[in-house]
Each structure stands twice: as structure tokens, then as C-alpha cells.
Scaffold this motif. Structure first.
Motif, PDB file in Angstrom:
ATOM      1  N   VAL A  61      -0.292   9.809 -16.056  1.00  0.00           N
ATOM      2  CA  VAL A  61      -0.548   8.360 -16.103  1.00  0.00           C
ATOM      3  C   VAL A  61       0.014   7.693 -14.846  1.00  0.00           C
ATOM      4  N   LEU A  62      -0.887   7.079 -14.083  1.00  0.00           N
ATOM      5  CA  LEU A  62      -0.448   6.276 -12.952  1.00  0.00           C
ATOM      6  C   LEU A  62      -0.257   4.870 -13.500  1.00  0.00           C
ATOM      7  N   ALA A  63       0.982   4.506 -13.802  1.00  0.00           N
ATOM      8  CA  ALA A  63       1.279   3.152 -14.279  1.00  0.00           C
ATOM      9  C   ALA A  63       1.876   2.393 -13.098  1.00  0.00           C
ATOM     10  N   ALA A  64       1.410   1.151 -12.895  1.00  0.00           N
ATOM     11  CA  ALA A  64       1.747   0.422 -11.664  1.00  0.00           C
ATOM     12  C   ALA A  64       3.162  -0.135 -11.606  1.00  0.00           C
ATOM     13  N   ASN A  65       3.839  -0.303 -12.756  1.00  0.00           N
ATOM     14  CA  ASN A  65       5.272  -0.650 -12.683  1.00  0.00           C
ATOM     15  C   ASN A  65       5.997  -0.098 -13.906  1.00  0.00           C
ATOM     16  N   ASP A  66       7.314  -0.267 -13.916  1.00  0.00           N
ATOM     17  CA  ASP A  66       8.116   0.334 -14.984  1.00  0.00           C
ATOM     18  C   ASP A  66       7.772  -0.233 -16.363  1.00  0.00           C
ATOM     19  N   VAL A  98       0.871  -1.196   0.000  1.00  0.00           N
ATOM     20  CA  VAL A  98       0.000   0.000   0.000  1.00  0.00           C
ATOM     21  C   VAL A  98       0.907   1.245   0.000  1.00  0.00           C
ATOM     22  N   ALA A  99       2.017   1.157   0.755  1.00  0.00           N
ATOM     23  CA  ALA A  99       2.980   2.279   0.777  1.00  0.00           C
ATOM     24  C   ALA A  99       3.609   2.485  -0.605  1.00  0.00           C
ATOM     25  N   VAL A 100       3.849   1.389  -1.329  1.00  0.00           N
ATOM     26  CA  VAL A 100       4.378   1.508  -2.698  1.00  0.00           C
ATOM     27  C   VAL A 100       3.406   2.351  -3.533  1.00  0.00           C
ATOM     28  N   GLY A 101       2.126   1.986  -3.461  1.00  0.00           N
ATOM     29  CA  GLY A 101       1.102   2.704  -4.225  1.00  0.00           C
ATOM     30  C   GLY A 101       0.991   4.171  -3.810  1.00  0.00           C
ATOM     31  N   LYS A 102       1.102   4.419  -2.511  1.00  0.00           N
ATOM     32  CA  LYS A 102       1.036   5.815  -2.022  1.00  0.00           C
ATOM     33  C   LYS A 102       2.171   6.641  -2.621  1.00  0.00           C
ATOM     34  N   LEU A 103       3.383   6.050  -2.644  1.00  0.00           N
ATOM     35  CA  LEU A 103       4.526   6.774  -3.226  1.00  0.00           C
ATOM     36  C   LEU A 103       4.254   7.089  -4.696  1.00  0.00           C
ATOM     37  N   GLN A 104       3.611   6.161  -5.404  1.00  0.00           N
ATOM     38  CA  GLN A 104       3.304   6.398  -6.814  1.00  0.00           C
ATOM     39  C   GLN A 104       2.295   7.555  -6.952  1.00  0.00           C
ATOM     40  N   LYS A 150      -3.017  -0.259  -5.901  1.00  0.00           N
ATOM     41  CA  LYS A 150      -4.138   0.615  -6.278  1.00  0.00           C
ATOM     42  C   LYS A 150      -4.769   1.258  -5.047  1.00  0.00           C
ATOM     43  N   GLU A 151      -4.891   0.455  -3.988  1.00  0.00           N
ATOM     44  CA  GLU A 151      -5.417   1.013  -2.734  1.00  0.00           C
ATOM     45  C   GLU A 151      -4.552   2.211  -2.308  1.00  0.00           C
ATOM     46  N   LYS A 198      -7.975   9.780  -5.156  1.00  0.00           N
ATOM     47  CA  LYS A 198      -9.437   9.910  -5.048  1.00  0.00           C
ATOM     48  C   LYS A 198      -9.857  11.248  -4.423  1.00  0.00           C
ATOM     49  N   PRO A 199      -9.195  11.666  -3.347  1.00  0.00           N
ATOM     50  CA  PRO A 199      -9.575  12.971  -2.796  1.00  0.00           C
ATOM     51  C   PRO A 199      -9.410  14.105  -3.819  1.00  0.00           C
ATOM     52  N   LYS A 200      -8.431  13.957  -4.705  1.00  0.00           N
ATOM     53  CA  LYS A 200      -8.210  14.982  -5.751  1.00  0.00           C
ATOM     54  C   LYS A 200      -9.332  14.917  -6.792  1.00  0.00           C
TER      55      LYS A 200
END
Ligand code: BGC
Length: 367
Positions: A236-241, A147-153, A187-188, A195-197
Motif C-alpha cells: 500500500v502506497l499511502a501518502a501520509n502517516d 516530488v522527492a518525498v513521493g519518490k522516497l515513498q 503522486k508524481e 509505473k515502470p514496475k
């Protein structure tokens, strides 16, 4: 607390390493089965594929092998090449060869669980490496705080859009595989930022799609479609490289690379080069060596019949049970701190600073 865990894992590894240091490289077989090796018993590791991320082809096998070799423990590290039936075949072979511990990165929870169940009924201890197998019942789960990984993204994308002074940007989300629990957690994490944005109207929610099996080619097709239907995509929020690079290739064709920030994950050579070039906004560095060391340490203790206690746990959302876990901390990488990944020894300057990247490396302090 997490720091304490690193120290414990490292200490455990050192302790085993000091007992025997017999190397031996027989292809995927590691360790020569010296005194410690033969008394500890063999450990089997199944990795998922070599296409969805560079890590599975080069980093994880390298660091796992090094950890087992340092402890003089025999390990059989194999890769299922994205093939679920091959995954089962490898597992069957390892189980009948008498491994004491089986560590897997599942291709999906259903097929992963089938393998874990088979191992358990043969009396083999199991570990989920990087991906949690839902309802799988593994003894340990070793990963990053996903979840922290996703937050950093999410935060990384916000930083890049803010730096570009984007107003009401349309953001597209290119998610990981729907069958990978990590993709759900990433994604979470990023949706908790985005989402708040969207809700406040600062950002506009654009297309949002998962990429089956993290397939990079499909990601390109999906993003091409997204851009055709939404010419106004501004982030673009892409989940990995790998997914990020697929989006960047499409943006390049449309002369939009560098104008539309794209995220990533894994600090792959390609991802870091895209960051240096300004085509990718950021990546997330996960120190795979720490993950491999922690997992190998637990695997070795299980093979010795020990029950090490770890200080974290995650709740398996399907079984509702707590799984003892080691969850490491990820780090956001932007152009300015690409050098940190090199300094940590994950990527070498030679790999990264080829051709046109040599100057970008120098400009950004990569030495
Ligand atoms: C891993 C990522 C990787 C992705 C695709 C995820 O489960 O955590 O590091 O990029 O799978 O292989």
C-alpha cells in the motif's frame, strides 16, 4: 545549493534573533512587540486543520512561534480547523488588524487564492507555506521537494516488497487530497517509481484513489472497500502517516498487518510506532523546524520591506509564472533509522517509547 540556502536561512534568523529576544506568550499571539517587533510589524499565519496530520497541531505552530519569538517579531498563528469559511474569517481578521505579511497553508487553491488576492489588494505581502496555491501569486513558496518525498515513498515500498521477496505484488495507492497540490506532486514522485514496475509486469497496478481532505476516517472506508474488492493487495502506497494508519487498522482486522507493507509521511509519533512495530514499512521525515525557520525568515524580511532573493523557484502550473521558492530535502525513515528522528529532536524518546514500544525502541537503538 540547498545546503547554502539552509545556511542563509539560519544566518538570517540568527541576525534577527540577535536584535531582540523578547518572548511573550498570549495564546496564539507570539512575540511581545519589542523594539524590533513594533518596527517590523505583525505577521499572520493560517494553518489548515488539526486532523489530517499531527504536524499542524503541534509541530508547525511550535517551530514558527519559536522562530518569530527569537526574532522578537509579533505573530498571530491560527488554525482554520479544516473549515474554508473559517479560513476566510481568520484572514479577514488578520487583514483588518493590520498584519504586514500573511502566510497560509491553503485548504484548496480556490479559497487560498481568494485570501491571497484580498491580502494583496490591502498591500500585504504573502507567502505560501508548505502548499502552493495554484494561480495564487504569493511572493514566496516554502516547502519540501515534494516530488522527492513521493519518490522516497515509492522507493521505500519497493525496498520493503523486495525484502519480503514479493512476486508480482498488487499495489494499492491511497493518495492525498485531490485539492492539495502537494498530493499531486507526491503522486508524481511515487508513480515515477511504480509505473515502470507496472509497465514491466513486475508489479500489478491495483486500486488507486484519492482521499478527500486527507480525511483519515474516509481513508479507512476507502481502503476497506479496496481490500474487499482486491483480496490480493500486497503493498500500500499511502501518502501520509494518517492514511497509512487507516490502512493498517483495516489490515489488522484482516490479520494482514506486517504482511502487507504500507508507506507514510510526516514521521508522526503514531507513524514511527507503526514502523517500529513492523506494521508500516517506512515514513518520510521532513524537518519542520527548517521549513518554519526558512518561512519565518522570509516573512520577517518582507515585513521589513526587504526583497530577499532565494535560489530556487517552481513554476505555478496554472499561471505559468515562476514562484521564488525554498524547497528542503526530505529523508526516508525505516525501522533502522527511526532513531535519527529522535536524535534530530523532532520526536522525543518519551513520546515514542511508551508501553510496548519501549523494548522496540531499545532493540532499534532509540536512545
Ligand atoms: C503536507 C503533509 C501533510 C498533508 C496532510 C500536505 O500538504 O505536505 O505533510 O501530511 O498535507 O495534512
Amino acid at each position: 545549493m540547498r545546503k547554502g540556502m539552509f545556511a542563509l536561512a539560519a544566518a538570517g534568523l540568527l541576525a534577527s534573533g540577535s536584535m531582540a529576544a523578547c518572548g511573550g506568550d498570549k495564546g496564539t499571539e507570539t512575540g511581545s512587540g519589542g523594539t524590533t517587533g513594533s518596527s517590523v510589524g505583525k505577521i499572520g499565519v493560517i494553518l489548515p486543520d488539526t486532523a489530517s496530520s499531527q504536524r499542524w497541531a503541534s509541530d508547525d505552530p511550535k517551530f514558527l512561534k519559536a522562530a518569530f519569538d527569537a526574532a522578537g517579531v509579533q505573530a498571530d498563528i491560527q488554525n482554520a480547523q479544516g473549515d474554508k469559511s473559517q479560513f476566510q474569517t481568520i484572514a479577514d481578521g488578520m487583514i483588518s488588524s493590520g498584519v504586514k505579511v500573511l502566510m497560509i497553508v491553503n485548504l484548496d487553491s480556490g479559497t487560498g487564492k481568494a485570501v491571497l488576492d484580498k491580502a494583496a489588494s490591502a498591500g500585504i505581502a504573502t507567502i505560501d507555506y508548505d502548499r502552493l496555491t495554484l494561480n495564487g501569486g504569493a511572493k514566496y513558496y516554502v516547502s519540501f521537494d515534494n516530488v522527492a518525498v513521493g519518490k522516497l515513498q515509492g522507493e521505500g515500498l519497493v525496498k520493503c516488497l523486495t525484502d519480503m521477496k514479493a512476486t508480482k505484488p498488487v499495489v494499492a495507492e491511497l493518495n492525498g487530497s485531490p485539492t492539495d497540490n502537494n498530493a499531486t506532486l507526491f503522486k508524481e514522485g511515487y508513480d515515477s517509481v511504480l509505473k515502470p514496475k507496472y509497465d514491466s509486469g513486475d508489479y500489478v497496478k491495483g486500486p488507486d484513489q484519492s482521499v478527500p481532505d486527507w480525511d483519515n476516517a474516509q481513508a479507512g472506508t476507502i481502503f476497506e472497500q479496496m481490500l474487499t474488492e482486491n483480496k490480493n493487495i500486497k503493498g500500500v502506497l499511502a501518502a501520509n502517516d494518517g492514511l497509512g494508519n487507516a490502512a493498517i487498522s483495516v489490515l489488522k482486522k484482516n490479520k494482514l498487518n506486517g504482511k502487507v507493507p504500507v508507506t507514510g509521511q510526516d514521521a508522526t509519533v503514531q507513524g514511527l510506532q507503526n514502523v517500529l512495530a513492523g506494521d508500516q514499512c517506512m515514513t518520510v521525515y521532513k524537518a519542520i523546524k527548517q521549513e518554519a525557520d526558512a518561512a519565518a525568515d522570509l516573512a520577517i524580511s518582507l515585513a521589513k520591506g526587504e526583497q530577499k532573493s532565494v535560489s530556487q523557484s517552481v513554476k505555478d502550473p496554472e499561471s505559468g509564472k515562476d514562484v521564488q521558492s525554498v524547497l528542503l530535502t526530505p529523508k526516508a525513515i525505516f525501522k533502522e533509522n527511526v532513531k535519527d528522528v529522535v536524535a534530530d529532536g523532532f520526536v522525543s524518546k518519551d513520546q515514542l517509547c511508551t508501553g510496548d514500544f519501549a523494548k522496540l525502541c531499545t532493540d532499534n537503538g532509540v536512545s
